[in-house]
Scaffold this motif. Structure first.
Motif, PDB file in Angstrom:
ATOM      1  N   ILE A  28      -7.888  27.025  -0.395  1.00  0.00           N
ATOM      2  CA  ILE A  28      -8.002  25.758  -1.122  1.00  0.00           C
ATOM      3  C   ILE A  28      -6.870  25.705  -2.145  1.00  0.00           C
ATOM      4  CG2 ILE A  28      -9.494  24.341  -2.583  1.00  0.00           C
ATOM      5  CD1 ILE A  28     -10.491  24.838   0.349  1.00  0.00           C
ATOM      6  N   THR A  29      -6.077  24.636  -2.066  1.00  0.00           N
ATOM      7  CA  THR A  29      -4.942  24.460  -2.978  1.00  0.00           C
ATOM      8  C   THR A  29      -5.017  23.071  -3.608  1.00  0.00           C
ATOM      9  OG1 THR A  29      -3.501  23.467  -1.306  1.00  0.00           O
ATOM     10  CG2 THR A  29      -3.516  25.890  -1.439  1.00  0.00           C
ATOM     11  N   ALA A  30      -4.004  22.743  -4.388  1.00  0.00           N
ATOM     12  CA  ALA A  30      -3.926  21.414  -5.003  1.00  0.00           C
ATOM     13  C   ALA A  30      -3.803  20.316  -3.954  1.00  0.00           C
ATOM     14  CB  ALA A  30      -2.745  21.359  -5.961  1.00  0.00           C
ATOM     15  N   LYS A  31      -3.492  20.673  -2.718  1.00  0.00           N
ATOM     16  CA  LYS A  31      -3.358  19.680  -1.655  1.00  0.00           C
ATOM     17  C   LYS A  31      -4.689  19.006  -1.323  1.00  0.00           C
ATOM     18  CE  LYS A  31       1.095  20.218  -0.804  1.00  0.00           C
ATOM     19  NZ  LYS A  31       1.840  20.227   0.423  1.00  0.00           N
ATOM     20  N   VAL A  32      -5.828  19.604  -1.725  1.00  0.00           N
ATOM     21  CA  VAL A  32      -7.113  18.925  -1.503  1.00  0.00           C
ATOM     22  C   VAL A  32      -7.187  17.661  -2.354  1.00  0.00           C
ATOM     23  CG1 VAL A  32      -8.354  21.026  -0.805  1.00  0.00           C
ATOM     24  CG2 VAL A  32      -8.429  20.296  -3.183  1.00  0.00           C
ATOM     25  N   ASP A  33      -6.567  17.699  -3.521  1.00  0.00           N
ATOM     26  CA  ASP A  33      -6.537  16.511  -4.384  1.00  0.00           C
ATOM     27  C   ASP A  33      -5.620  15.441  -3.809  1.00  0.00           C
ATOM     28  OD1 ASP A  33      -8.296  17.715  -6.168  1.00  0.00           O
ATOM     29  OD2 ASP A  33      -6.665  18.652  -7.290  1.00  0.00           O
ATOM     30  N   VAL A  34      -4.534  15.859  -3.164  1.00  0.00           N
ATOM     31  CA  VAL A  34      -3.633  14.907  -2.502  1.00  0.00           C
ATOM     32  C   VAL A  34      -4.395  14.185  -1.396  1.00  0.00           C
ATOM     33  CG1 VAL A  34      -1.518  14.688  -1.131  1.00  0.00           C
ATOM     34  CG2 VAL A  34      -1.581  16.259  -3.081  1.00  0.00           C
ATOM     35  N   TYR A  35      -5.196  14.928  -0.651  1.00  0.00           N
ATOM     36  CA  TYR A  35      -6.017  14.329   0.409  1.00  0.00           C
ATOM     37  C   TYR A  35      -6.941  13.260  -0.182  1.00  0.00           C
ATOM     38  CZ  TYR A  35      -9.129  13.878   4.405  1.00  0.00           C
ATOM     39  OH  TYR A  35      -9.850  13.379   5.462  1.00  0.00           O
ATOM     40  N   SER A  36      -7.649  13.609  -1.232  1.00  0.00           N
ATOM     41  CA  SER A  36      -8.580  12.662  -1.864  1.00  0.00           C
ATOM     42  C   SER A  36      -7.852  11.429  -2.375  1.00  0.00           C
ATOM     43  CB  SER A  36      -9.326  13.346  -3.013  1.00  0.00           C
ATOM     44  OG  SER A  36     -10.087  14.424  -2.529  1.00  0.00           O
ATOM     45  N   PHE A  37      -6.664  11.628  -2.938  1.00  0.00           N
ATOM     46  CA  PHE A  37      -5.872  10.493  -3.409  1.00  0.00           C
ATOM     47  C   PHE A  37      -5.511   9.572  -2.242  1.00  0.00           C
ATOM     48  CE2 PHE A  37      -1.894   8.310  -4.208  1.00  0.00           C
ATOM     49  CZ  PHE A  37      -2.194   7.653  -5.388  1.00  0.00           C
ATOM     50  N   GLY A  38      -5.150  10.151  -1.106  1.00  0.00           N
ATOM     51  CA  GLY A  38      -4.804   9.344   0.071  1.00  0.00           C
ATOM     52  C   GLY A  38      -5.969   8.483   0.528  1.00  0.00           C
ATOM     53  N   VAL A  39      -7.163   9.057   0.516  1.00  0.00           N
ATOM     54  CA  VAL A  39      -8.361   8.289   0.894  1.00  0.00           C
ATOM     55  C   VAL A  39      -8.584   7.161  -0.107  1.00  0.00           C
ATOM     56  CG1 VAL A  39     -10.856   8.374   1.249  1.00  0.00           C
ATOM     57  CG2 VAL A  39      -9.427  10.256   2.067  1.00  0.00           C
ATOM     58  N   MET A  40      -8.438   7.478  -1.393  1.00  0.00           N
ATOM     59  CA  MET A  40      -8.628   6.460  -2.426  1.00  0.00           C
ATOM     60  C   MET A  40      -7.600   5.332  -2.282  1.00  0.00           C
ATOM     61  SD  MET A  40      -8.598   6.769  -6.561  1.00  0.00           S
ATOM     62  CE  MET A  40      -6.827   6.952  -6.624  1.00  0.00           C
ATOM     63  N   LEU A  41      -6.354   5.674  -1.971  1.00  0.00           N
ATOM     64  CA  LEU A  41      -5.324   4.659  -1.776  1.00  0.00           C
ATOM     65  C   LEU A  41      -5.689   3.738  -0.606  1.00  0.00           C
ATOM     66  CD1 LEU A  41      -2.594   3.458  -2.552  1.00  0.00           C
ATOM     67  CD2 LEU A  41      -1.485   5.263  -1.192  1.00  0.00           C
ATOM     68  N   LEU A  42      -6.199   4.308   0.464  1.00  0.00           N
ATOM     69  CA  LEU A  42      -6.640   3.472   1.594  1.00  0.00           C
ATOM     70  C   LEU A  42      -7.806   2.574   1.201  1.00  0.00           C
ATOM     71  CD1 LEU A  42      -6.410   5.978   4.579  1.00  0.00           C
ATOM     72  CD2 LEU A  42      -4.938   3.994   4.128  1.00  0.00           C
ATOM     73  N   GLU A  43      -8.697   3.079   0.355  1.00  0.00           N
ATOM     74  CA  GLU A  43      -9.816   2.255  -0.117  1.00  0.00           C
ATOM     75  C   GLU A  43      -9.309   1.080  -0.953  1.00  0.00           C
ATOM     76  OE1 GLU A  43     -13.710   5.092  -0.385  1.00  0.00           O
ATOM     77  OE2 GLU A  43     -12.409   5.036  -2.131  1.00  0.00           O
ATOM     78  N   ILE A  44      -8.325   1.320  -1.778  1.00  0.00           N
ATOM     79  CA  ILE A  44      -7.754   0.247  -2.601  1.00  0.00           C
ATOM     80  C   ILE A  44      -7.091  -0.799  -1.709  1.00  0.00           C
ATOM     81  CG2 ILE A  44      -5.946  -0.291  -4.293  1.00  0.00           C
ATOM     82  CD1 ILE A  44      -6.610   2.488  -5.575  1.00  0.00           C
ATOM     83  N   ILE A  45      -6.341  -0.341  -0.728  1.00  0.00           N
ATOM     84  CA  ILE A  45      -5.637  -1.244   0.183  1.00  0.00           C
ATOM     85  C   ILE A  45      -6.632  -2.109   0.967  1.00  0.00           C
ATOM     86  CG2 ILE A  45      -4.274  -1.311   2.324  1.00  0.00           C
ATOM     87  CD1 ILE A  45      -2.820   1.227   1.193  1.00  0.00           C
ATOM     88  N   SER A  46      -7.693  -1.475   1.461  1.00  0.00           N
ATOM     89  CA  SER A  46      -8.612  -2.171   2.361  1.00  0.00           C
ATOM     90  C   SER A  46      -9.822  -2.793   1.668  1.00  0.00           C
ATOM     91  CB  SER A  46      -9.120  -1.201   3.432  1.00  0.00           C
ATOM     92  OG  SER A  46      -9.887  -0.175   2.833  1.00  0.00           O
ATOM     93  N   CYS A  47     -10.026  -2.478   0.384  1.00  0.00           N
ATOM     94  CA  CYS A  47     -11.189  -2.971  -0.363  1.00  0.00           C
ATOM     95  C   CYS A  47     -12.497  -2.608   0.336  1.00  0.00           C
ATOM     96  CB  CYS A  47     -11.109  -4.479  -0.581  1.00  0.00           C
ATOM     97  SG  CYS A  47      -9.744  -4.966  -1.624  1.00  0.00           S
ATOM     98  N   ARG A  48     -12.576  -1.376   0.818  1.00  0.00           N
ATOM     99  CA  ARG A  48     -13.801  -0.894   1.438  1.00  0.00           C
ATOM    100  C   ARG A  48     -13.959   0.606   1.217  1.00  0.00           C
ATOM    101  NH1 ARG A  48     -13.652   0.337   7.725  1.00  0.00           N
ATOM    102  NH2 ARG A  48     -14.846   2.035   6.849  1.00  0.00           N
ATOM    103  N   ARG A  49     -15.155   1.110   1.500  1.00  0.00           N
ATOM    104  CA  ARG A  49     -15.447   2.533   1.339  1.00  0.00           C
ATOM    105  C   ARG A  49     -14.824   3.349   2.465  1.00  0.00           C
ATOM    106  NH1 ARG A  49     -21.415   0.997   0.853  1.00  0.00           N
ATOM    107  NH2 ARG A  49     -21.527   0.246  -1.272  1.00  0.00           N
ATOM    108  N   SER A  50     -14.723   4.643   2.225  1.00  0.00           N
ATOM    109  CA  SER A  50     -14.130   5.527   3.228  1.00  0.00           C
ATOM    110  C   SER A  50     -15.010   5.700   4.457  1.00  0.00           C
ATOM    111  CB  SER A  50     -13.813   6.892   2.616  1.00  0.00           C
ATOM    112  OG  SER A  50     -14.990   7.514   2.174  1.00  0.00           O
ATOM    113  N   VAL A  51     -16.314   5.558   4.294  1.00  0.00           N
ATOM    114  CA  VAL A  51     -17.248   5.637   5.426  1.00  0.00           C
ATOM    115  C   VAL A  51     -18.176   4.434   5.347  1.00  0.00           C
ATOM    116  CG1 VAL A  51     -19.057   6.994   6.552  1.00  0.00           C
ATOM    117  CG2 VAL A  51     -17.172   8.168   5.393  1.00  0.00           C
ATOM    118  N   GLU A  52     -18.206   3.638   6.403  1.00  0.00           N
ATOM    119  CA  GLU A  52     -19.037   2.429   6.460  1.00  0.00           C
ATOM    120  C   GLU A  52     -19.827   2.452   7.762  1.00  0.00           C
ATOM    121  OE1 GLU A  52     -19.151  -0.511   4.501  1.00  0.00           O
ATOM    122  OE2 GLU A  52     -17.556  -0.138   3.076  1.00  0.00           O
ATOM    123  N   ILE A  53     -20.983   3.072   7.738  1.00  0.00           N
ATOM    124  CA  ILE A  53     -21.817   3.193   8.937  1.00  0.00           C
ATOM    125  C   ILE A  53     -22.343   1.827   9.390  1.00  0.00           C
ATOM    126  CG2 ILE A  53     -23.879   4.286   9.916  1.00  0.00           C
ATOM    127  CD1 ILE A  53     -21.563   6.219   9.206  1.00  0.00           C
TER     128      ILE A  53
END
Length: 141
Positions: A28-53
Motif C-alpha cells: 500500500i502506497t500513496a498511489k491508493v489516494d491517487v486512485y480515490s482522487f480519480g474516482v472522485m474526479l469522475l464523480e464530479i464530471i458525471s454528477c453521479r456516484r461511483s456505484v449505482e446499482i
C-alpha cells in the motif's frame, strides 16, 4: 526493531473509492489516494456516484468501467449527462476524463503521482491516451 513495532494495515475506505491493491497482497502506497482522487474526479464530471446499482444497465452501474467505455467509444457527452456547460468544452472534458483514467489504473505503477495529476489538470503536462484501467480483471468490452 521488528519486535518493538506493530503497524496495522487493515483496509480502510469507502466502497467505490478503494484501490485494488487493498484486496491483494500488494504494498500500500500513496498511489491508493491517487486512485480515490480519480474516482472522485469522475464523480464530479458525471454528477453521479461511483456505484449505482439502481441504474439497471450493466455497463453503467460501475462509474469507472462506464467512464472508460464512454472514452473508448467517443461518447463523453453521455458521461457528462449531456450537460451543455460541460460539453461546451469537449477538449477539457476529454483531458479530465483521461487524467481520471490514469489515476484509476489497476496497476499502481501506472498511476501518476498527485503532483503530476495537478500539473496535468493545470495543463502544464500533456496527458497521454490511457490504457484500459483494469486489464487483468475487467469485463470492459
Amino acid at each position: 526493531m521488528i519486535n518493538q513495532t506493530h503497524t496495522k494495515t487493515n483496509i480502510r475506505g469507502t466502497k467505490g473509492y478503494v484501490a485494488p491493491e487493498w484486496f491483494r497482497s500488494n504494498t500500500i502506497t500513496a498511489k491508493v489516494d491517487v486512485y480515490s482522487f480519480g474516482v472522485m474526479l469522475l464523480e464530479i464530471i458525471s454528477c453521479r456516484r461511483s456505484v449505482e446499482i439502481e441504474i439497471r444497465e450493466n455497463d453503467r452501474e460501475i462509474l469507472t468501467d462506464w467512464a472508460y467505455l464512454c472514452f473508448r467509444r467517443g461518447t463523453l457527452d453521455a458521461l457528462a449527462d449531456e450537460d451543455p456547460e460541460v460539453t461546451s468544452d469537449m477538449k477539457r472534458l476529454e483531458r479530465y476524463v483521461m487524467i481520471a483514467l490514469w489515476c484509476i489504473q489497476e496497476d499502481p505503477s501506472l498511476r501518476p503521482t498527485m503532483k503530476k495529476v495537478m500539473l496535468m489538470l493545470e495543463g502544464n503536462v500533456q496527458v497521454a491516451i490511457p490504457p484500459s484501467p483494469c486489464p487483468f480483471s475487467s469485463t470492459i468490452r
